[in-house]
Design an enzyme around this catalytic site. Structure first.
Site, PDB file in Angstrom:
ATOM      1  N   HIS A 182      33.739  42.196  84.111  1.00 18.63           N
ATOM      2  CA  HIS A 182      34.672  42.896  83.560  1.00 18.63           C
ATOM      3  C   HIS A 182      35.460  43.246  82.472  1.00 18.63           C
ATOM      4  O   HIS A 182      35.425  43.715  81.732  1.00 18.63           O
ATOM      5  CB  HIS A 182      35.534  44.343  84.481  1.00 18.63           C
ATOM      6  N   GLU A 183      36.143  41.753  82.757  1.00 14.12           N
ATOM      7  CA  GLU A 183      37.547  41.704  82.517  1.00 14.12           C
ATOM      8  C   GLU A 183      37.456  40.894  80.698  1.00 14.12           C
ATOM      9  O   GLU A 183      38.220  41.290  80.133  1.00 14.12           O
ATOM     10  CB  GLU A 183      38.928  40.811  83.020  1.00 14.12           C
ATOM     11  N   HIS A 203      36.179  43.125  77.902  1.00 11.21           N
ATOM     12  CA  HIS A 203      37.063  43.951  77.245  1.00 11.21           C
ATOM     13  C   HIS A 203      37.911  42.183  76.336  1.00 11.21           C
ATOM     14  O   HIS A 203      37.589  43.160  75.063  1.00 11.21           O
ATOM     15  CB  HIS A 203      38.123  43.846  78.243  1.00 11.21           C
ATOM     16  N   CYS A 213      37.443  51.329  85.292  1.00 11.23           N
ATOM     17  CA  CYS A 213      38.696  50.766  84.598  1.00 11.23           C
ATOM     18  C   CYS A 213      39.776  52.032  84.525  1.00 11.23           C
ATOM     19  O   CYS A 213      40.026  53.539  84.528  1.00 11.23           O
ATOM     20  CB  CYS A 213      37.866  50.745  83.347  1.00 11.23           C
TER      21      CYS A 213
END
Length: 214
Positions: free
Chosen positions: A168-169, A172, A126
């Site tokens: 993953h994004e 966030h 990351c």
């Protein structure tokens, strides 16, 4: 670079951020902005400012370099992320990880849900946790819904590595970082990962570091 005032209106803070020359500063783990979650995008930035912000996100992602970047990673609590992956990897890695090129995309107000029950585990890093990697088990296939930068509906199924990037994004934007989902026994510096665990799959690391894979 002008310092951002967290009390200023969001559009004003984005304007201040874009005064930066070159790539935007990437927020590192430990900063509360990565944990607060985001507000849905609903026109908080007027079109020209949104266009400039997205261009800056993309340029910052390229410069890092990375394959995705979410707005909170540059200190902006909006539900926006960009992804792009040229996937310059060896054939054996492409096959093992399902890593295929992804064109540049803007994700506005994205959310995902798993398609089926299959999970896949690979080393992941990351930009907000520089210098480290860990194995993360994620859904092998997901359905992504949301909007693009023009307000058009997105409804698409992603599999393999693109599904990992999407998860993953989007995480966030929910105040999560990859370490929240990682097998912490696998945590390795980039140098150690390159020297010991560069195989297409993490089976060897799982044996040596005593952790389980799905």
């Amino acid at each position: 670079m002008a310092l951002q005032d967290d009390r200023a209106p969001l559009a004003e803070r984005v304007e201040q951020l874009l005064d930066t020359e070159g790539p935007l500063p990437i927020v590192a783990a430990g900063d509360p902005v990565l944990r607060r979650g985001t507000e849905p995008y609903d026109g908080q930035l007027e079109p020209a400012l949104l266009t400039r912000f997205l261009a800056a996100l993309r340029a910052t992602m390229h410069a890092a370099p990375g394959v995705g970047l979410a707005a909170p990673q540059v200190g902006v609590e909006l539900r926006i992320a960009v992804i792009e992956d040229p996937a310059p990897v060896p054939e054996e890695v492409r096959i093992a990880r399902g890593r295929v090129p992804q064109p540049y995309r803007v994700l506005v107000n994205p959310s995902y849900e798993p398609v089926g029950g299959a999970r896949a585990a690979f080393y992941e890093g990351c930009l907000s946790v520089p210098g480290w990697q860990a194995v993360v088990a994620r859904h092998a296939e997901v359905r992504l819904t949301g909007l693009d930068e023009h307000g058009r509906a997105l409804d698409e199924v992603f599999s393999g590595w693109p599904a990992r990037i999407v998860q993953h994004e989007t995480d966030h934007l929910d105040g999560l970082i990859y370490l929240d989902r990682a097998e912490l026994r696998s945590l390795s510096s980039n140098q150690t990962a390159a020297e010991r665990w560069a195989q297409p799959t993490p089976e060897r690391a799982a044996q040596a570091l005593s952790f389980e894979l799905p």
